[in-house]
Design a protein around this motif. Structure first.
Motif, PDB file in Angstrom:
ATOM      1  N   LYS A  28      11.445   9.265  35.622  1.00 22.68           N
ATOM      2  CA  LYS A  28      10.636   9.340  34.402  1.00 22.68           C
ATOM      3  C   LYS A  28       9.160   9.114  34.683  1.00 22.68           C
ATOM      4  CE  LYS A  28      10.070   7.248  29.823  1.00 22.68           C
ATOM      5  NZ  LYS A  28      10.589   6.231  28.862  1.00 22.68           N
ATOM      6  N   GLU A  29       8.853   8.170  35.570  1.00 18.83           N
ATOM      7  CA  GLU A  29       7.456   7.839  35.836  1.00 18.83           C
ATOM      8  C   GLU A  29       6.798   8.794  36.820  1.00 18.83           C
ATOM      9  OE1 GLU A  29       5.959   5.789  34.028  1.00 18.83           O
ATOM     10  OE2 GLU A  29       7.739   4.975  33.073  1.00 18.83           O
ATOM     11  N   VAL A  30       7.569   9.414  37.704  1.00 21.65           N
ATOM     12  CA  VAL A  30       6.991  10.237  38.766  1.00 21.65           C
ATOM     13  C   VAL A  30       6.883  11.708  38.384  1.00 21.65           C
ATOM     14  CG1 VAL A  30       7.414  11.130  41.102  1.00 21.65           C
ATOM     15  CG2 VAL A  30       7.662   8.681  40.632  1.00 21.65           C
ATOM     16  N   PHE A  31       7.881  12.253  37.687  1.00 22.68           N
ATOM     17  CA  PHE A  31       7.958  13.700  37.501  1.00 22.68           C
ATOM     18  C   PHE A  31       7.519  14.163  36.116  1.00 22.68           C
ATOM     19  CE2 PHE A  31      10.942  12.901  40.970  1.00 22.68           C
ATOM     20  CZ  PHE A  31      10.517  13.857  41.888  1.00 22.68           C
ATOM     21  N   VAL A  32       7.105  15.426  36.064  1.00 24.41           N
ATOM     22  CA  VAL A  32       6.721  16.049  34.799  1.00 24.41           C
ATOM     23  C   VAL A  32       7.951  16.116  33.898  1.00 24.41           C
ATOM     24  CG1 VAL A  32       4.814  17.392  35.769  1.00 24.41           C
ATOM     25  CG2 VAL A  32       7.134  18.339  35.790  1.00 24.41           C
ATOM     26  N   ALA A  33       7.714  16.143  32.590  1.00 28.30           N
ATOM     27  CA  ALA A  33       8.810  16.040  31.620  1.00 28.30           C
ATOM     28  C   ALA A  33       9.838  17.155  31.758  1.00 28.30           C
ATOM     29  CB  ALA A  33       8.229  16.021  30.206  1.00 28.30           C
ATOM     30  N   ASP A  34       9.390  18.386  32.019  1.00 35.33           N
ATOM     31  CA  ASP A  34      10.335  19.502  32.031  1.00 35.33           C
ATOM     32  C   ASP A  34      11.201  19.552  33.294  1.00 35.33           C
ATOM     33  OD1 ASP A  34       8.547  20.453  33.915  1.00 35.33           O
ATOM     34  OD2 ASP A  34       7.818  22.115  32.700  1.00 35.33           O
ATOM     35  N   GLN A  35      10.995  18.641  34.235  1.00 31.53           N
ATOM     36  CA  GLN A  35      11.830  18.594  35.433  1.00 31.53           C
ATOM     37  C   GLN A  35      12.707  17.340  35.489  1.00 31.53           C
ATOM     38  OE1 GLN A  35      12.162  21.042  37.525  1.00 31.53           O
ATOM     39  NE2 GLN A  35      10.592  22.264  36.516  1.00 31.53           N
ATOM     40  N   GLN A  36      12.509  16.417  34.569  1.00 31.81           N
ATOM     41  CA  GLN A  36      13.191  15.130  34.670  1.00 31.81           C
ATOM     42  C   GLN A  36      14.706  15.229  34.537  1.00 31.81           C
ATOM     43  OE1 GLN A  36      11.333  12.440  31.883  1.00 31.81           O
ATOM     44  NE2 GLN A  36       9.328  12.628  32.848  1.00 31.81           N
ATOM     45  N   ALA A  37      15.192  15.983  33.586  1.00 32.77           N
ATOM     46  CA  ALA A  37      16.639  16.071  33.375  1.00 32.77           C
ATOM     47  C   ALA A  37      17.335  16.695  34.577  1.00 32.77           C
ATOM     48  CB  ALA A  37      16.940  16.865  32.110  1.00 32.77           C
TER      49      ALA A  37
END
Length: 272
Positions: A133-142
């Motif tokens: 959650k803290e490292v990656f962009v939102a559209d890649q987190q899931a």
């Protein structure tokens, strides 16, 4: 970002994980370690990195609107010198956040994210989702959360001497700590950046009965960053060996000394 080249993979656009026994995504088998004496823990601690092949869009060459003016006493940014910028003032879940919207800010983000992605915490299910959650962009987190969870399965953790919670057996301490030695931006715009981070680190299990003693390694991690929600976040990353120096002849510390070092010496917030 292509996964071909030093990793020997076709450019499929999929994230891959090197695991003992081959690539679960159907690619080439993992690379052979440089030395037969490299322990399993080094292979899985460094080479077992999720290699993201995620493309950027909307890149441009416009300068950052928030680039601060240099003060008279502030050194010029250079590969061998600090930029003089103040480190980030905040952390979320132990990871630095709110990096400056500058090239130096992107370099700082890349260095700190490299530390998080090769930490012992990434093997702990309770911490893994927080790191993603803290490292990656939102559209890649899931998607990345799912791939991390599959890669670091109960069986995988067992193979490296950890339980399902990512904890070592009583009397042992699992070590995975990275120290960035320098950063190099290879692309930069106000919306995206690509930064290489040269790292060294220690990886293994410290304990009198450990079959995977703590050892060191050198590698370069490349992170592709995107400016999102007023911060630099990673959209993908890859890793390759070296550059590595000739090993020194220093005396190896005992397992107890290594375990105490991890417990007693804190980490840093890295700033360019």
């Amino acid at each position: 970002m292509s996964t071909s080249g030093e990793h020997g993979y076709p450019d499929t656009g999929h994230t891959r994980t090197h695991l003992p026994g081959g690539d679960p995504y159907g690619g080439a088998p993992r690379r052979t370690p440089r030395s037969s004496s490299r322990s399993l823990i080094t292979v899985v601690g460094v080479v077992v990195l999720l290699i993201a092949a995620i493309a950027f869009a909307n890149r441009d060459n416009s300068p950052s609107p928030n680039t601060p003016a240099k003060s008279p006493n502030q050194p010029a940014a250079a590969p061998t010198a600090a930029s003089g910028h103040t480190p980030v003032p905040t952390k979320q879940n132990g990871i630095p956040t709110h990096f400056p919207h500058t090239k130096q800010g992107a370099e700082s983000a890349a260095a700190n994210y490299a530390v998080a992605l090769v930490s012992a915490d990434i093997l702990k299910p309770a911490r893994r989702s927080e790191i993603v959650k803290e490292v990656f962009v939102a559209d890649q987190q899931a998607a990345l959360t799912d791939k991390f969870n599959k890669a670091y399965s109960k069986q995988f953790l067992s193979n490296i001497g950890l339980d399902q919670n990512g904890d070592s057996a009583a009397g042992n301490t699992y070590v995975s700590r990275t120290a960035p030695l320098g950063t190099k931006p290879t692309a930069y715009s106000a919306s995206a950046a690509t930064v290489e981070v040269w790292c060294t680190g220690v990886f293994g299990t410290a304990g009198e009965d450990s079959t995977n003693p703590v050892t060191s390694d050198w590698f370069t991690m490349t992170l592709e960053l995107r400016w999102e929600n007023d911060d630099w976040k990673a959209a993908g990353f890859s890793q390759k060996d070296g550059p590595a120096p000739i090993p020194g002849d220093g005396k190896a510390s005992s397992a107890d000394q290594m375990a105490k070092a991890v417990e007693e010496y804190g980490g840093f917030t890295y700033a360019r």
